[in-house]
Design a protein around this motif. Structure first.
Motif, PDB file in Angstrom:
ATOM      1  N   ASP A  70       0.235 -32.774  18.780  1.00  0.00           N
ATOM      2  CA  ASP A  70      -0.166 -32.729  17.047  1.00  0.00           C
ATOM      3  C   ASP A  70      -1.616 -32.276  16.874  1.00  0.00           C
ATOM      4  O   ASP A  70      -2.480 -32.496  17.423  1.00  0.00           O
ATOM      5  CB  ASP A  70       0.184 -34.102  16.136  1.00  0.00           C
ATOM      6  CG  ASP A  70       0.131 -34.614  15.422  1.00  0.00           C
ATOM      7  OD1 ASP A  70      -0.040 -33.403  14.606  1.00  0.00           O
ATOM      8  OD2 ASP A  70      -0.540 -35.145  13.601  1.00  0.00           O
ATOM      9  N   ALA A  88      -0.075 -28.378  12.452  1.00  0.00           N
ATOM     10  CA  ALA A  88       1.136 -27.711  12.490  1.00  0.00           C
ATOM     11  C   ALA A  88       1.125 -29.274  13.717  1.00  0.00           C
ATOM     12  O   ALA A  88       0.628 -29.713  14.660  1.00  0.00           O
ATOM     13  CB  ALA A  88       0.662 -26.625  13.827  1.00  0.00           C
ATOM     14  N   ARG A 135       6.928 -19.013   6.014  1.00  0.00           N
ATOM     15  CA  ARG A 135       6.897 -20.373   7.151  1.00  0.00           C
ATOM     16  C   ARG A 135       8.056 -20.064   8.157  1.00  0.00           C
ATOM     17  O   ARG A 135       7.396 -20.685   9.399  1.00  0.00           O
ATOM     18  CB  ARG A 135       6.966 -21.987   6.110  1.00  0.00           C
ATOM     19  CG  ARG A 135       7.043 -22.790   6.804  1.00  0.00           C
ATOM     20  CD  ARG A 135       5.426 -23.373   7.078  1.00  0.00           C
ATOM     21  NE  ARG A 135       4.751 -24.094   6.136  1.00  0.00           N
ATOM     22  CZ  ARG A 135       4.407 -25.014   5.073  1.00  0.00           C
ATOM     23  NH1 ARG A 135       5.635 -25.899   5.581  1.00  0.00           N
ATOM     24  NH2 ARG A 135       4.468 -24.645   4.036  1.00  0.00           N
ATOM     25  N   ARG A 136       9.141 -19.649   7.993  1.00  0.00           N
ATOM     26  CA  ARG A 136       9.191 -19.693   8.919  1.00  0.00           C
ATOM     27  C   ARG A 136       9.188 -18.279  10.124  1.00  0.00           C
ATOM     28  O   ARG A 136       9.180 -18.545  11.463  1.00  0.00           O
ATOM     29  CB  ARG A 136      11.079 -18.630   8.300  1.00  0.00           C
ATOM     30  CG  ARG A 136      12.302 -18.858   9.568  1.00  0.00           C
ATOM     31  CD  ARG A 136      13.737 -18.840   9.455  1.00  0.00           C
ATOM     32  NE  ARG A 136      14.395 -19.899   8.762  1.00  0.00           N
ATOM     33  CZ  ARG A 136      15.111 -20.180   8.471  1.00  0.00           C
ATOM     34  NH1 ARG A 136      16.278 -18.773   8.537  1.00  0.00           N
ATOM     35  NH2 ARG A 136      15.429 -20.873   7.539  1.00  0.00           N
ATOM     36  N   ASN A 139       5.838 -19.629  12.228  1.00  0.00           N
ATOM     37  CA  ASN A 139       6.684 -20.343  12.926  1.00  0.00           C
ATOM     38  C   ASN A 139       6.724 -19.398  14.151  1.00  0.00           C
ATOM     39  O   ASN A 139       6.763 -20.076  15.066  1.00  0.00           O
ATOM     40  CB  ASN A 139       7.306 -21.470  12.749  1.00  0.00           C
ATOM     41  CG  ASN A 139       6.627 -22.406  11.770  1.00  0.00           C
ATOM     42  OD1 ASN A 139       5.898 -22.751  11.700  1.00  0.00           O
ATOM     43  ND2 ASN A 139       7.939 -22.758  11.277  1.00  0.00           N
ATOM     44  N   GLN A 140       7.729 -18.698  13.912  1.00  0.00           N
ATOM     45  CA  GLN A 140       8.704 -17.877  15.402  1.00  0.00           C
ATOM     46  C   GLN A 140       7.252 -16.905  15.622  1.00  0.00           C
ATOM     47  O   GLN A 140       7.083 -16.726  16.649  1.00  0.00           O
ATOM     48  CB  GLN A 140       9.708 -16.417  14.478  1.00  0.00           C
ATOM     49  CG  GLN A 140      10.192 -15.961  15.659  1.00  0.00           C
ATOM     50  CD  GLN A 140      10.721 -17.033  16.657  1.00  0.00           C
ATOM     51  OE1 GLN A 140      11.360 -17.931  16.283  1.00  0.00           O
ATOM     52  NE2 GLN A 140      11.107 -16.763  17.421  1.00  0.00           N
ATOM     53  N   LEU A 143       5.041 -19.190  17.864  1.00  0.00           N
ATOM     54  CA  LEU A 143       6.252 -19.631  19.094  1.00  0.00           C
ATOM     55  C   LEU A 143       5.633 -18.334  20.223  1.00  0.00           C
ATOM     56  O   LEU A 143       5.380 -18.823  21.494  1.00  0.00           O
ATOM     57  CB  LEU A 143       7.464 -19.660  19.019  1.00  0.00           C
ATOM     58  CG  LEU A 143       8.605 -20.088  20.394  1.00  0.00           C
ATOM     59  CD1 LEU A 143       7.805 -20.893  20.350  1.00  0.00           C
ATOM     60  CD2 LEU A 143      10.190 -19.899  19.524  1.00  0.00           C
ATOM     61  N   ARG A 159       9.068 -25.189  20.546  1.00  0.00           N
ATOM     62  CA  ARG A 159       8.619 -24.751  19.331  1.00  0.00           C
ATOM     63  C   ARG A 159       7.906 -25.187  17.763  1.00  0.00           C
ATOM     64  O   ARG A 159       7.469 -26.077  18.847  1.00  0.00           O
ATOM     65  CB  ARG A 159      10.404 -24.819  18.760  1.00  0.00           C
ATOM     66  CG  ARG A 159      10.816 -26.744  18.484  1.00  0.00           C
ATOM     67  CD  ARG A 159      11.689 -27.398  17.396  1.00  0.00           C
ATOM     68  NE  ARG A 159      11.506 -28.225  17.132  1.00  0.00           N
ATOM     69  CZ  ARG A 159      11.884 -30.030  17.893  1.00  0.00           C
ATOM     70  NH1 ARG A 159      12.544 -28.953  19.243  1.00  0.00           N
ATOM     71  NH2 ARG A 159      12.066 -31.143  17.609  1.00  0.00           N
ATOM     72  N   VAL A 160       7.630 -24.151  17.146  1.00  0.00           N
ATOM     73  CA  VAL A 160       5.909 -24.680  16.856  1.00  0.00           C
ATOM     74  C   VAL A 160       6.636 -24.960  15.219  1.00  0.00           C
ATOM     75  O   VAL A 160       6.890 -24.234  14.423  1.00  0.00           O
ATOM     76  CB  VAL A 160       5.102 -23.528  16.640  1.00  0.00           C
ATOM     77  CG1 VAL A 160       4.022 -24.097  16.283  1.00  0.00           C
ATOM     78  CG2 VAL A 160       4.611 -23.087  17.935  1.00  0.00           C
ATOM     79  N   GLU A 161       5.990 -25.551  14.481  1.00  0.00           N
ATOM     80  CA  GLU A 161       6.267 -26.149  13.312  1.00  0.00           C
ATOM     81  C   GLU A 161       5.273 -26.609  12.261  1.00  0.00           C
ATOM     82  O   GLU A 161       4.164 -27.360  12.565  1.00  0.00           O
ATOM     83  CB  GLU A 161       6.943 -27.028  13.137  1.00  0.00           C
ATOM     84  CG  GLU A 161       8.352 -26.931  13.368  1.00  0.00           C
ATOM     85  CD  GLU A 161       9.473 -28.431  13.545  1.00  0.00           C
ATOM     86  OE1 GLU A 161       8.955 -29.193  12.241  1.00  0.00           O
ATOM     87  OE2 GLU A 161      10.841 -28.517  13.976  1.00  0.00           O
ATOM     88  N   VAL A 162       4.694 -25.432  11.764  1.00  0.00           N
ATOM     89  CA  VAL A 162       3.462 -25.561  10.603  1.00  0.00           C
ATOM     90  C   VAL A 162       4.272 -27.093   9.559  1.00  0.00           C
ATOM     91  O   VAL A 162       5.266 -26.672   8.650  1.00  0.00           O
ATOM     92  CB  VAL A 162       3.543 -24.570   9.342  1.00  0.00           C
ATOM     93  CG1 VAL A 162       1.694 -24.517   8.300  1.00  0.00           C
ATOM     94  CG2 VAL A 162       2.782 -23.184  11.033  1.00  0.00           C
ATOM     95  N   GLN A 163       3.068 -27.317   9.061  1.00  0.00           N
ATOM     96  CA  GLN A 163       3.123 -29.027   9.190  1.00  0.00           C
ATOM     97  C   GLN A 163       3.153 -29.007   7.393  1.00  0.00           C
ATOM     98  O   GLN A 163       4.034 -29.158   6.128  1.00  0.00           O
ATOM     99  CB  GLN A 163       3.055 -30.129   9.301  1.00  0.00           C
ATOM    100  CG  GLN A 163       3.597 -30.000  10.564  1.00  0.00           C
ATOM    101  CD  GLN A 163       3.126 -31.868  11.182  1.00  0.00           C
ATOM    102  OE1 GLN A 163       2.201 -32.301  11.614  1.00  0.00           O
ATOM    103  NE2 GLN A 163       3.927 -32.964  11.389  1.00  0.00           N
TER     104      GLN A 163
END
Length: 276
Positions: A70, A88, A135-136, A139-140, A143, A159-163
């Motif tokens: 995190d 993220a 946003r997608r 993330n890409q 990554l 994977r990576v996710e921006v929260q």
């Protein structure tokens, strides 16, 4: 007999101690690295393994399962110079424990620093509105850049996710007002378009009627009655007396003689009252 036991006992203890010291059990999902005289010797897989005591040592044992990191909230500046707070979460795993241990001091800390740097760089290439709609893509992009840099560390970023992307409160308020104004503007445009279309439909319908003047006179009178009814229902309404003869003359004057007002509107011009 006692002398033999006294000789064998220390030897038995040494053998037992050697056996215990030479075995190493690695749990499922983990790997370990063995150094011999300070140099990497071999990798230990899950299960029972043997090493040479005092010569070999287990340098590290770590998981090769997927892990979650995190990333704390960071400040980033968008292309249109707006500060946003972004955080993220990264899902990653060790693929090569030897590289992860020997090529970087602290692999988890290295991933966190790399994510922070890459995230700020990516946000800096976008305007604020784009950060919400892309946003997608963010993330890409994260990554791909993380995996390119983390290959030498023996790590794979899954994977990576921006929260959250959070601009300052005053910016949020300005955006809300701008959206409300745009919505109101669109509503007024749609209303005006609807009014024009209604008038055009009425004009075409009147042109098709042989008694168009009477129909128009009836519609105007109906609107007048409706307006007076609403006025009477209002708590602040006032009583207005109007001479019926004057009303009739006003309506007649508004309609005018002939069909020229209707014809004029149908041809694209506006309806104008007769010159006094």
């Amino acid at each position: 007999m006692e002398s033999i036991l006294s000789i064998l006992a220390p030897m038995i203890l040494v053998v037992i101690g050697y056996s215990i010291g030479s075995t190493k059990i690695i749990t499922q999902g983990n790997q370990a690295l063995v150094e011999r005289l300070g140099k990497f010797h071999k990798k230990l897989e899950p299960g029972l393994n043997y090493i040479i005591p005092f010569i070999d040592r287990v340098a590290v044992e770590d998981t090769i399962r997927e892990q979650v990191l995190d990333i704390p909230a960071q400040q980033a500046i968008t292309k249109d110079n707006i500060s946003v707070e972004v955080d993220a979460v990264v899902f990653w795993k060790v693929q090569d424990l030897m590289k992860a241990y020997y090529n970087v001091e602290d692999v988890e800390r290295a991933i966190e620093e790399l994510v922070t740097t890459t995230l700020r760089s990516t946000i800096g290439e976008l305007e604020l509105d784009q950060t919400y709609s892309s946003r997608r893509d963010i993330n890409q992009n994260l990554l791909e850049q993380l995996n390119e840099a983390a290959t030498d560390w023996g790590v794979k970023v899954i994977r990576v996710e921006v929260q959250e992307l959070k601009p300052p409160a005053d910016v949020l308020e300005s955006l809300a007002k701008a959206r409300a104004a745009e919505t109101q503007k669109q509503a007024e445009i749609f209303k005006a378009q609807g009014t024009v279309e209604s008038i055009e439909m009425l004009s075409r319908a009147l042109l098709e009627q042989p008694n168009s003047k009477a129909v128009l006179q009836y519609l105007i009178a109906q609107r007048y009655v409706d307006a007076n009814q609403k006025l009477g229902e209002s708590p602040n309404s006032k009583v207005v007396f109007m001479d019926p003869k004057a009303l009739s003359e006003a309506i007649t004057d508004l309609i005018g003689a002939g069909d020229s007002p209707i014809d004029g509107f149908a041809n694209g011009s506006s309806i104008r009252p007769h010159d006094q």
